[in-house]
Structure formats: structure tokens, C-alpha cells
Motif scaffolding. Structure first.
Motif, PDB file in Angstrom:
ATOM      1  N   LYS A 159      31.777  -1.398   3.433  1.00 20.65           N
ATOM      2  CA  LYS A 159      31.982  -0.133   2.719  1.00 20.65           C
ATOM      3  C   LYS A 159      30.824   0.251   1.793  1.00 20.65           C
ATOM      4  N   ARG A 160      29.796  -0.564   1.739  1.00 14.85           N
ATOM      5  CA  ARG A 160      28.655  -0.245   0.871  1.00 14.85           C
ATOM      6  C   ARG A 160      27.840   0.893   1.472  1.00 14.85           C
ATOM      7  N   HIS A 161      27.338   1.751   0.593  1.00  8.81           N
ATOM      8  CA  HIS A 161      26.610   2.941   1.041  1.00  8.81           C
ATOM      9  C   HIS A 161      25.095   2.754   1.015  1.00  8.81           C
ATOM     10  N   ILE A 162      24.437   3.504   1.858  1.00 11.33           N
ATOM     11  CA  ILE A 162      22.978   3.565   1.908  1.00 11.33           C
ATOM     12  C   ILE A 162      22.525   4.726   1.026  1.00 11.33           C
ATOM     13  N   GLY A 163      21.493   4.492   0.217  1.00 12.78           N
ATOM     14  CA  GLY A 163      21.028   5.513  -0.710  1.00 12.78           C
ATOM     15  C   GLY A 163      19.901   6.370  -0.153  1.00 12.78           C
ATOM     16  N   TYR A 164      19.388   7.247  -1.025  1.00 14.83           N
ATOM     17  CA  TYR A 164      18.323   8.186  -0.643  1.00 14.83           C
ATOM     18  C   TYR A 164      16.977   7.460  -0.650  1.00 14.83           C
ATOM     19  N   PRO A 165      16.170   7.627   0.391  1.00 12.58           N
ATOM     20  CA  PRO A 165      14.915   6.875   0.490  1.00 12.58           C
ATOM     21  C   PRO A 165      13.834   7.376  -0.473  1.00 12.58           C
ATOM     22  N   LYS A 214       0.828  -1.223   0.000  1.00 12.13           N
ATOM     23  CA  LYS A 214       0.000   0.000   0.000  1.00 12.13           C
ATOM     24  C   LYS A 214       0.853   1.260   0.000  1.00 12.13           C
ATOM     25  N   LYS A 215       1.881   1.228   0.833  1.00 12.68           N
ATOM     26  CA  LYS A 215       2.837   2.342   0.877  1.00 12.68           C
ATOM     27  C   LYS A 215       4.180   1.767   1.325  1.00 12.68           C
ATOM     28  N   VAL A 216       5.207   2.009   0.521  1.00 15.97           N
ATOM     29  CA  VAL A 216       6.515   1.395   0.781  1.00 15.97           C
ATOM     30  C   VAL A 216       7.596   2.463   0.875  1.00 15.97           C
ATOM     31  N   LEU A 217       8.434   2.341   1.905  1.00 15.96           N
ATOM     32  CA  LEU A 217       9.638   3.164   2.004  1.00 15.96           C
ATOM     33  C   LEU A 217      10.779   2.335   1.432  1.00 15.96           C
ATOM     34  N   TRP A 218      11.168   2.673   0.197  1.00 16.05           N
ATOM     35  CA  TRP A 218      12.272   1.975  -0.462  1.00 16.05           C
ATOM     36  C   TRP A 218      13.596   2.630  -0.059  1.00 16.05           C
ATOM     37  N   ILE A 219      14.560   1.810   0.321  1.00 21.34           N
ATOM     38  CA  ILE A 219      15.901   2.335   0.601  1.00 21.34           C
ATOM     39  C   ILE A 219      16.903   1.594  -0.284  1.00 21.34           C
ATOM     40  N   TYR A 267       7.212 -12.299  -5.147  1.00 20.66           N
ATOM     41  CA  TYR A 267       8.355 -11.420  -5.389  1.00 20.66           C
ATOM     42  C   TYR A 267       8.019 -10.406  -6.473  1.00 20.66           C
ATOM     43  N   LEU A 268       8.494  -9.178  -6.309  1.00 21.15           N
ATOM     44  CA  LEU A 268       8.384  -8.168  -7.360  1.00 21.15           C
ATOM     45  C   LEU A 268       9.544  -8.345  -8.337  1.00 21.15           C
ATOM     46  N   ARG A 269       9.237  -8.319  -9.609  1.00 20.71           N
ATOM     47  CA  ARG A 269      10.285  -8.435 -10.620  1.00 20.71           C
ATOM     48  C   ARG A 269      11.163  -7.181 -10.631  1.00 20.71           C
ATOM     49  N   LYS A 270      12.411  -7.357 -11.069  1.00 19.89           N
ATOM     50  CA  LYS A 270      13.376  -6.244 -11.090  1.00 19.89           C
ATOM     51  C   LYS A 270      12.909  -5.107 -11.994  1.00 19.89           C
ATOM     52  N   GLU A 271      12.235  -5.445 -13.101  1.00 20.89           N
ATOM     53  CA  GLU A 271      11.776  -4.413 -14.038  1.00 20.89           C
ATOM     54  C   GLU A 271      10.762  -3.476 -13.368  1.00 20.89           C
ATOM     55  N   PHE A 272       9.933  -4.044 -12.500  1.00 19.56           N
ATOM     56  CA  PHE A 272       8.912  -3.251 -11.812  1.00 19.56           C
ATOM     57  C   PHE A 272       9.554  -2.298 -10.806  1.00 19.56           C
ATOM     58  N   THR A 273      10.492  -2.813 -10.007  1.00 18.65           N
ATOM     59  CA  THR A 273      11.139  -1.949  -9.010  1.00 18.65           C
ATOM     60  C   THR A 273      12.064  -0.933  -9.693  1.00 18.65           C
ATOM     61  N   ALA A 274      12.648  -1.310 -10.843  1.00 18.76           N
ATOM     62  CA  ALA A 274      13.467  -0.354 -11.595  1.00 18.76           C
ATOM     63  C   ALA A 274      12.626   0.838 -12.037  1.00 18.76           C
ATOM     64  N   ASP A 275      11.382   0.575 -12.441  1.00 16.36           N
ATOM     65  CA  ASP A 275      10.478   1.662 -12.839  1.00 16.36           C
ATOM     66  C   ASP A 275      10.187   2.595 -11.662  1.00 16.36           C
ATOM     67  N   ILE A 276      10.019   2.019 -10.479  1.00 15.96           N
ATOM     68  CA  ILE A 276       9.755   2.831  -9.284  1.00 15.96           C
ATOM     69  C   ILE A 276      10.930   3.773  -9.031  1.00 15.96           C
ATOM     70  N   LEU A 277      12.147   3.227  -9.099  1.00 18.43           N
ATOM     71  CA  LEU A 277      13.342   4.048  -8.869  1.00 18.43           C
ATOM     72  C   LEU A 277      13.504   5.096  -9.960  1.00 18.43           C
ATOM     73  N   ASN A 278      13.268   4.712 -11.209  1.00 16.15           N
ATOM     74  CA  ASN A 278      13.410   5.651 -12.336  1.00 16.15           C
ATOM     75  C   ASN A 278      12.411   6.784 -12.251  1.00 16.15           C
ATOM     76  N   ASN A 279      11.169   6.463 -11.883  1.00 18.91           N
ATOM     77  CA  ASN A 279      10.140   7.493 -11.770  1.00 18.91           C
ATOM     78  C   ASN A 279      10.497   8.504 -10.705  1.00 18.91           C
ATOM     79  N   PHE A 280      11.090   8.020  -9.617  1.00 17.88           N
ATOM     80  CA  PHE A 280      11.492   8.924  -8.546  1.00 17.88           C
ATOM     81  C   PHE A 280      12.589   9.871  -9.027  1.00 17.88           C
ATOM     82  N   LEU A 281      13.573   9.339  -9.712  1.00 15.49           N
ATOM     83  CA  LEU A 281      14.658  10.175 -10.232  1.00 15.49           C
ATOM     84  C   LEU A 281      14.150  11.202 -11.233  1.00 15.49           C
ATOM     85  N   TYR A 282      13.176  10.774 -12.042  1.00 13.02           N
ATOM     86  CA  TYR A 282      12.596  11.675 -13.045  1.00 13.02           C
ATOM     87  C   TYR A 282      11.832  12.811 -12.368  1.00 13.02           C
ATOM     88  N   GLU A 283      11.105  12.454 -11.288  1.00 12.31           N
ATOM     89  CA  GLU A 283      10.328  13.480 -10.561  1.00 12.31           C
ATOM     90  C   GLU A 283      11.240  14.483  -9.892  1.00 12.31           C
TER      91      GLU A 283
END
Length: 221
Positions: free
Chosen positions: A127-133, A110-115, A204-220
Motif C-alpha cells: 500500500k505504499r505510494h510512489i512520489g513525484y520524481p 552527476k545527474k540523479v533521478l530521485w524517486i 553512502y549519502l547522509r540523510k541530511e544531504f538528501t533531505a536538502d535535495i528534496l527540500n530545495n525541490f519543494l521550495y523551487e
């Protein structure tokens, strides 16, 4: 401390962006494993602890009082997801009358905080970094796609066609074995309505679906 508001949760998540796992783990006095081979859930647990989540692996959201689920998503240097995202276990018994509206999948998404987190294996875990939520709610179109897949996959389960289920089914959502190991079993129902021992299955959510979520955020942005 569990955050009391959505704004407090988001502020806390933003404050983690840019930290390495070792920096955050040191703050929380949590030891960092050498790798994730035997500690697959370590990254999720680290961020749940830092953000004050308290649901663990229960069917409700990680921040039930806010109606928000927390999902870490390992990405490569281009920001593309490296793996599918586990949503929840599939109900293999006692599932008659379950609808999309009352499903755990809809509830969890319903509502997801992706990190996003660095996930490439050549980078040492510490040494791996945490990204922007990213705070995300499915659009009408995204929910329709999820619902369509869920209904198709649940039909296989309710009709006892467990042996026909494979990872190729579903456009954005898939069903795959989910257990501690290949010997893990649970109860299911076969095509004759008989109770059988079978592998636990997870959505499981497919990678293509979650990639769209991340891309839409960057575009916004």
C-alpha cells in the motif's frame, strides 16, 4: 523499453507518481513480498523495471546513454529521508591515482533521478505510494562538499587505515560496510601495503544531504 531521451524518462517517472507498489507491481506482473526483510532491493528493482533501467549494480549510471542514475529514497510522512543512500562500492585495492574526477561516486552522482517512496514501516509494503520524481544535478557547492569528503575518506583507504574508518567521518558522504552479511569479505590493503581480507565498504549519502535535495525541490516548486 529503455527511454531514449531525458524527457521521456521524466515523463515516465511522473506517470508513476501516486501509484501504490501493488498497483505498479500488478502492471509488471511482479509479486509483492510481505516485507523487505529478505528483499531489500525489491523497491529499486520494481522502479528500475518500470522505467527501463538496465545497468543493475554496475559502476555506470542506470541510464548510461542519458548519463542519469536512478535512486529511490524512502521518506516519512513529512517527506524526510528515513535512511542513508547507497552510492557505490569503495575501491579498496588498485586505487592509486584515482581522482575525484574519475571516481565512481562523481560518475554516479552527476545527474540523479530521485524517486521518493513511502517508507514508514506501519504502512504495508503493497500500500505504499510512489512520489513525484526529482531530476537533480549537484550544485557547485554540493559537489565541493562531496569531493572534500571523498578525498578524506579515500586517503584513509589508500594509506591502509581501514580500521580507523567509521560512519562518523565525512560531512555529507560516509563509508560503511556493504555486504550481503557480516561474513562478506573482500581484498584490501593495510598500513604496511599488505593485501588483507576485510569488509567491503560502500559510499553512502547522509540523510541530511538528501533531505536538502528534496527540500530545495519543494521550495523551487
Amino acid at each position: 523499453m529503455t527511454p531514449k531521451t531525458e524527457q521521456e524518462l521524466l515523463f515516465r517517472a511522473k506517470s508513476l507518481a501516486g501509484l501504490t507498489f501493488s498497483e505498479l507491481a500488478k502492471e509488471l506482473s511482479i509479486p509483492v513480498p510481505e516485507n523487505l526483510t529478505r528483499d531489500k532491493g525489491w523497491v529499486g528493482t520494481l522502479l528500475e523495471t518500470a522505467l527501463g533501467a538496465n545497468a543493475g549494480s554496475k559502476p555506470e549510471q542506470d541510464f548510461q546513454h542519458l548519463g542519469i542514475e536512478l535512486k529511490t529514497i524512502p521518506v516519512n510522512s513529512q517527506g524526510k529521508p528515513l535512511e542513508t543512500t547507497f552510492v557505490c562500492l569503495a575501491p579498496l585495492t588498485q586505487n592509486s591515482g584515482v581522482s575525484w574526477e574519475s571516481s565512481h561516486v562523481k560518475n554516479k552522482l552527476k545527474k540523479v533521478l530521485w524517486i521518493p517512496v513511502e517508507g514508514e514501516r506501519h504502512i504495508p509494503l503493497a500500500k505504499r505510494h510512489i512520489g513525484y520524481p526529482i531530476l537533480w544535478e549537484p550544485s557547485l557547492q554540493q559537489e565541493q562538499r562531496l569531493k572534500r569528503d571523498w578525498e578524506e575518506l579515500m586517503e584513509y583507504i589508500t594509506l591502509g587505515k581501514l580500521t580507523l574508518i567509521n560512519a562518523k567521518l565525512g560531512e555529507v558522504l560516509q563509508l560503511r560496510p556493504k555486504g550481503a552479511n557480516s561474513r562478506s569479505t573482500t581484498k584490501g590493503i593495510d598500513q604496511y601495503g599488505q593485501i588483507i581480507d576485510t569488509l567491503p565498504l560502500g559510499f553512502y549519502l547522509r540523510k541530511e544531504f538528501t533531505a536538502d535535495i528534496l527540500n530545495n525541490f519543494l521550495y523551487e516548486k
